[in-house]
Design a protein around this motif. Structure first.
Motif, short mmCIF file in Angstrom:
data_model
loop_
_atom_site.label_atom_id
_atom_site.label_comp_id
_atom_site.label_asym_id
_atom_site.label_seq_id
_atom_site.Cartn_x
_atom_site.Cartn_y
_atom_site.Cartn_z
N TRP A 600 3.65 1.47 6.12
CA TRP A 600 4.91 1.84 5.48
C TRP A 600 4.99 3.46 4.86
O TRP A 600 3.93 3.75 4.66
CB TRP A 600 4.96 0.93 4.22
CG TRP A 600 4.85 -0.49 4.50
CD1 TRP A 600 3.69 -1.05 4.45
CD2 TRP A 600 5.87 -1.15 4.82
NE1 TRP A 600 4.02 -2.62 4.79
CE2 TRP A 600 5.21 -2.51 5.16
CE3 TRP A 600 7.31 -1.17 5.15
CZ2 TRP A 600 6.15 -3.77 5.52
CZ3 TRP A 600 7.90 -2.27 5.49
CH2 TRP A 600 7.43 -3.58 5.92
N ALA A 601 6.04 3.98 4.68
CA ALA A 601 5.77 5.40 4.58
C ALA A 601 7.26 5.89 4.13
O ALA A 601 8.30 5.43 4.38
CB ALA A 601 5.67 6.39 5.62
N CYS A 602 7.08 7.09 3.26
CA CYS A 602 8.22 8.14 2.65
C CYS A 602 7.93 9.23 3.04
O CYS A 602 7.03 9.95 2.58
CB CYS A 602 8.56 7.57 1.32
SG CYS A 602 9.87 8.75 0.62
N TYR A 603 8.74 9.81 3.89
CA TYR A 603 8.61 11.46 4.00
C TYR A 603 9.85 12.13 3.40
O TYR A 603 10.81 11.58 3.38
CB TYR A 603 8.60 11.60 5.63
CG TYR A 603 7.47 11.19 6.38
CD1 TYR A 603 6.22 10.61 5.55
CD2 TYR A 603 7.03 11.21 7.72
CE1 TYR A 603 4.87 10.10 6.42
CE2 TYR A 603 6.13 10.96 8.31
CZ TYR A 603 5.07 10.61 7.81
OH TYR A 603 4.13 9.80 8.28
N ALA A 604 9.58 13.28 2.91
CA ALA A 604 10.46 13.93 2.27
C ALA A 604 10.40 15.64 2.68
O ALA A 604 9.28 16.02 2.95
CB ALA A 604 10.15 14.02 0.84
N ALA A 605 11.60 16.17 2.94
CA ALA A 605 11.58 17.70 3.80
C ALA A 605 12.40 18.45 2.73
O ALA A 605 13.71 18.11 2.34
CB ALA A 605 11.96 17.53 5.21
N GLU A 606 12.19 19.82 2.62
CA GLU A 606 12.90 20.64 2.15
C GLU A 606 13.20 21.67 3.33
O GLU A 606 12.43 21.97 4.16
CB GLU A 606 12.04 21.47 1.03
CG GLU A 606 13.09 22.61 0.50
CD GLU A 606 12.28 23.67 -0.39
OE1 GLU A 606 11.14 23.06 -0.93
OE2 GLU A 606 12.75 24.50 -0.66
#
Lengths: 746, 159
Positions: A600-606
């Motif tokens: 399971w994962a959460c990826y965040a990008a700017e």
């Protein structure tokens, strides 16, 4: 051992330049092989003309007529011929028609250009919609390579009752694996003790796939075929199924010539003809109540499967199961189809269908949040799966799942709230740079879908060697992911030995059992678990035979192995996969436990978008994941960082441009992968939650990082630029400009 | 077959003489004639950098150098970086930091990084990124390679 960042086993040879990849293997007297291909997407092969000025009598030429066994590549569906014969139908532009070999590599290239193929062209299908419309019919009775339906509850009555129904269509493009080592094969076919012996050395992920393909191609029993995996310069799925094709071609040339043959693709050929990620089109329809609770989901998921089925049925299967993503939903209907087109067949690429359907769902959730007037974080939080919930296939979540915790950690690490607030103030200004931050939440099923593991029934083992060390016996290949090291750590942990005393045996089908293909994020979790069992069995056997007394030191263990080998000779212990009793799956209804567990994962990008050039820079990236217990943190972080890089590339830059069914940007110069100046430092966070089914608590990791970056980056683009039709990847500058113009032109 | 040409060159300190095809590239001579297969071919068009070597001290893509241009030259390949059993600082750092995954870009990456540290003994992240921009890696996302180069530069500076 488990949990330590042990040094890569084959790392020293790699930094010294002494690791032997396929093309590095010295083979005196070898011929250079080449493949002559069709160049038109569809037609009937009428004749092969051998032009003048070439000493054809010096060449080995192989056509379909020469094939001694079955002219079909063994795969999930056996529908692809190795070579097209005269009078047969060519179904894509890269179809192999003729194989050539000669000692002079410059001459063999000249000869290829002197061959002229006479082809009666037929109308071709080159895109998903034409295939669905049967314009024309090119495959079976309906142009479908595979169709899957998954149903839970009944969405039909919900649409009219729901407060909100939101629809969307999303597309993803083909993607090239772009391993730095192009596909490469060597072969020798010679009689041994009066029997034909076919040997192939190659850059390949799945030795027993190639082994099976060669057996079928030559009509030979198991023992007369040998496949050896050489050091591999990257694969990412690109050397999963294709090596059955070029391995067969190399062996055919070696068989006909009686000489060793090298079949090494150059980059242009590799890009034009080998497998890619399947292009996709997903239509989603979702119903929400007034509070934003997800009530119903309908997904129409379509993959462009190219000219033959090859692996498309199983790619489609994974994509379909992942289509409902990480959300609790009482009524789900998923209709998935892989359609035939006259293009080179796509195949495996890290993620295997899941990145396509997850891109659609994770983009759609942001679109829904906007349309519902809700925060994208809170909409997700409201709808996440928890322990006890059922997924689309009816699989019950049996683990303590905290997706909200994962999400909050990722958002805190990237500074989501502060950045959103800051960009809301700065983006309306006049400057060309607009900034945004976005994220995705997703999962990846570990191991094969459904009953795959039961069908393969993998075997792996350990062997005691004369010097007292232990060798791992498995057909799993090292492609850079760290299999050699991780397997050694798992076995060392089970035997309570330092990792230095365990190493991997050469991956040679004459020597190692079939532990299944090196795919599907299954090596560490599935094969590793079998190895753990085999190692424990090995130790027990040593104790029971009186060679070893517990407790022991590494020295006394080593001495026991030395003595046992001297006494008994070969000392091997195997283990085999057994389906855990609580895992049930029905292939017909697509109901049950699609995977033994999920990562399971959460990826965040700017992102920063330059509105003068429409270039997008990824300024920051956070990857938080729960992958069970991490066996080797440094190698695992390398997997995540590399996967994120590929995911960002797919999201922004990597575009396969097709013209008449042929890739026309088949060079590294114009198919753009990320360089060292294109990527930020990626913050990698592992949340460990030991999984009882994996060795030492490990789950799968290799494919997960491919799934999340594209939707996270495109969601960040929406934050930077506002509500645009950001429904497709790669979101190249051209495409982004087009989307911005749609808004400004109303 | 076309007439061969005689080529003399010094590779990793050793003099070699080879009779090579007139269209051969430096890469072919290294790999096929001298059997120094550490130098890799990834694209054949100077894009990927897997074939990077030092030619008379300068970083080149050996797939773009006609062998005739290497007449009398000094070449350093990945096989020339270690001293006997002792890895160079960069090789050791690539090993410790997992800078090599599949390892196919590694020889070229090591040569470019060697050249970078020679020119710029204490490079920043951005200087490393610029210095390695001609070497494509598909496995690592470059982070562990940056770590390795920093670590090797620090070790060299401390010597």
């Amino acid at each position: 051992m488990i949990g330590a960042s042990s040094i890569r086993k084959e790392g020293r040879a790699k930094v010294l330049g002494t690791a032997i990849y396929t093309d590095d293997k010295f083979m005196p007297g070898a011929l250079h092989g080449l493949t002559v291909r069709s160049e038109v997407p569809r037609g009937i092969l009428r004749a092969i003309h051998f032009g003048e000025g070439i000493p054809w009598e010096e060449f080995t030429c192989v056509t379909a007529e020469d094939i001694p066994g079955t002219n079909l590549v063994a795969s999930v569906v056996d529908d692809q011929p190795f070579l097209i014969g005269i009078g047969e139908e060519i179904t894509h532009s890269q179809q192999a028609v003729l194989l050539l070999a000669h000692p002079d590599k410059f001459l063999v290239e000249k000869a290829r250009r002197a061959v002229r193929l006479e082809i009666e062209e037929l109308p071709a299908v080159l895109d998903i919609q034409s295939s669905l419309d049967l314009q024309p019919l090119i495959y079976g009775t309906n142009n479908l390579l595979k169709e899957i339906r998954i149903a839970k509850g009944d969405p039909d009555p919900i649409w009219a009752q729901a407060a909100h129904v939101i629809e969307g269509e999303y597309r993803t493009g083909a993607q090239e694996q772009m391993y730095i080592e192009p596909n490469a094969m060597l072969s020798v076919v010679e009689p041994r003790d009066g029997l034909l012996q076919v040997t192939v050395w190659g850059s390949l992920q799945c030795p027993y796939y190639v082994h099976g393909a060669l057996r079928q191609l030559f009509g030979l029993p198991e023992k007369q075929v040998r496949v050896v995996a050489m050091e591999m310069g990257g694969a990412f799925g690109g050397k999963e199924d294709y090596p059955s094709v070029n391995g067969g071609h190399a062996a055919l040339l070696a068989w006909k010539s009686g000489k060793p043959v090298r079949l090494i693709y150059d980059r242009e050929e590799d890009l034009a003809c080998t497998t890619k990620r399947h292009p996709s089109r997903t239509r989603l329809r979702t119903a929400f109540d007034a509070e934003g609770n997800l009530l119903a989901l309908e997904a129409d998921f379509i993959l462009d499967g190219g000219a033959y089925a090859t692996l498309s049925p199983v790619v489609l299967s994974r994509g379909a199961v992942h289509a409902a993503s990480v959300y609790r939903c009482p009524h789900v209907r998923i209709h998935a189809r892989a359609v035939a087109t006259n293009t080179p067949p796509p195949g495996a690429f890290r993620g295997f269908g899941a990145p396509q359907s997850l891109f659609a769902m994770e983009r759609h959730m942001d679109v829904c949040a906007r349309k519902l007037g809700l925060d994208a974080v809170e909409l997700r939080r409201k709808n996440f799966l928890h322990m006890g919930d059922t997924m689309a296939t009816g699989q019950v979540i049996r683990e303590d799942l905290d997706l909200a915790g994962l999400m909050d950690q990722a958002l805190a690490a990237i500074g989501y709230r502060d950045k959103r607030a800051a960009f809301a103030l700065t983006n309306p200004g006049d400057g060309p740079i607009k900034r945004g931050v976005g994220f995705s939440v997703f999962m990846h099923g570990c191991g094969f879908t459904g009953n795959g593991e039961s069908h393969v029934a993998s075997v792996a083992g350990v062997e005691g060697l004369a010097d007292g060390t232990v060798a791992v016996l498995a057909a799993s290949t090292e492609m850079g992911q760290g299999k050699n090291t991780v397997f050694a750590q798992i076995v060392a942990e089970a035997l309570q030995l330092p990792v230095e005393l365990v190493d991997t045996a050469p991956v040679d089908t004459d020597h190692v059992p079939n532990s299944g293909p090196t795919v599907a994020s299954r090596s560490t979790m599935m094969v590793g678990r079998i190895l753990e069992d085999a190692a424990i069995g090995f130790k027990l056997a040593l104790v029971q035979q009186g060679f070893l007394v517990e407790p022991y030191t590494p020295e006394s263990f080593q001495a026991a192995v030395v003595k046992a080998v001297a006494t008994l000779g070969t000392l091997r212990c195997y283990g085999q996969y057994h389906r855990p009793p609580n895992i049930q799956w029905d292939d017909v209804t697509y109901q049950g436990d699609a995977y033994p567990t999920y990562s399971w994962a959460c990826y965040a990008a700017e992102v920063a978008v330059d509105l003068d050039t429409f270039e997008v820079k990824v300024a920051d990236f956070v990857a938080v994941q729960e992958v069970g217990r991490v066996v080797n943190p440094t190698l695992a972080a390398g997997q995540i960082e590399g996967g994120v890089a590929q995911g960002i590339g797919w999201g922004l830059w990597e575009e396969v441009t097709m013209q008449r069914g042929r890739m026309i940007n088949n060079q590294m110069t114009n198919y753009i992968i990320p360089t060292s100046v294109d990527l930020p430092r990626i913050q990698v966070v592992f949340l460990e939650n030991a999984h009882a089914g994996g060795p030492g608590g490990a789950k799968g990791i290799g494919e997960l990082p491919m799934d999340g970056p594209a939707p996270a980056v495109v969601n960040a683009l929406e934050n930077a630029l506002g509500a645009l039709r950001l429904d497709e990847v790669p979101m190249t500058p051209d495409r982004l400009l087009e989307r911005c113009e749609e808004v400004s032109h109303g | 077959m076309a007439e061969c040409i005689d080529l003399n060159l010094k590779v990793n300190g050793t003099e070699y003489r080879a009779s090579v095809h007139p269209f051969a590239r430096l890469l072919d001579v290294l790999r096929e004639d001298l059997r120094l297969t550490g130098t890799k071919e990834g694209c054949g068009e100077g894009e990927c950098g897997a074939c990077t070597v030092l030619l008379n001290g300068r970083v080149v893509n050996s797939c773009l150098v006609p062998a005739v241009q290497a007449q009398g030259a000094e070449v350093v390949t990945v096989e020339g970086l270690a001293e006997g059993e002792n890895l160079s600082s960069l090789q050791a750092a690539f090993l410790t930091h997992n800078g090599a995954q599949c390892g196919f870009c590694t020889p070229g990456m090591l040569l470019s990084a060697t050249d970078l540290i020679n020119r710029c003994p204490n490079p920043s992240d951005d200087e490393i990124r610029d210095g390695l921009a001609g070497n494509l890696c598909r496995c690592t996302g470059y982070a562990k390679i940056l770590d390795a180069v920093h670590s090797a530069a620090e070790r060299e500076a401390a010597r």
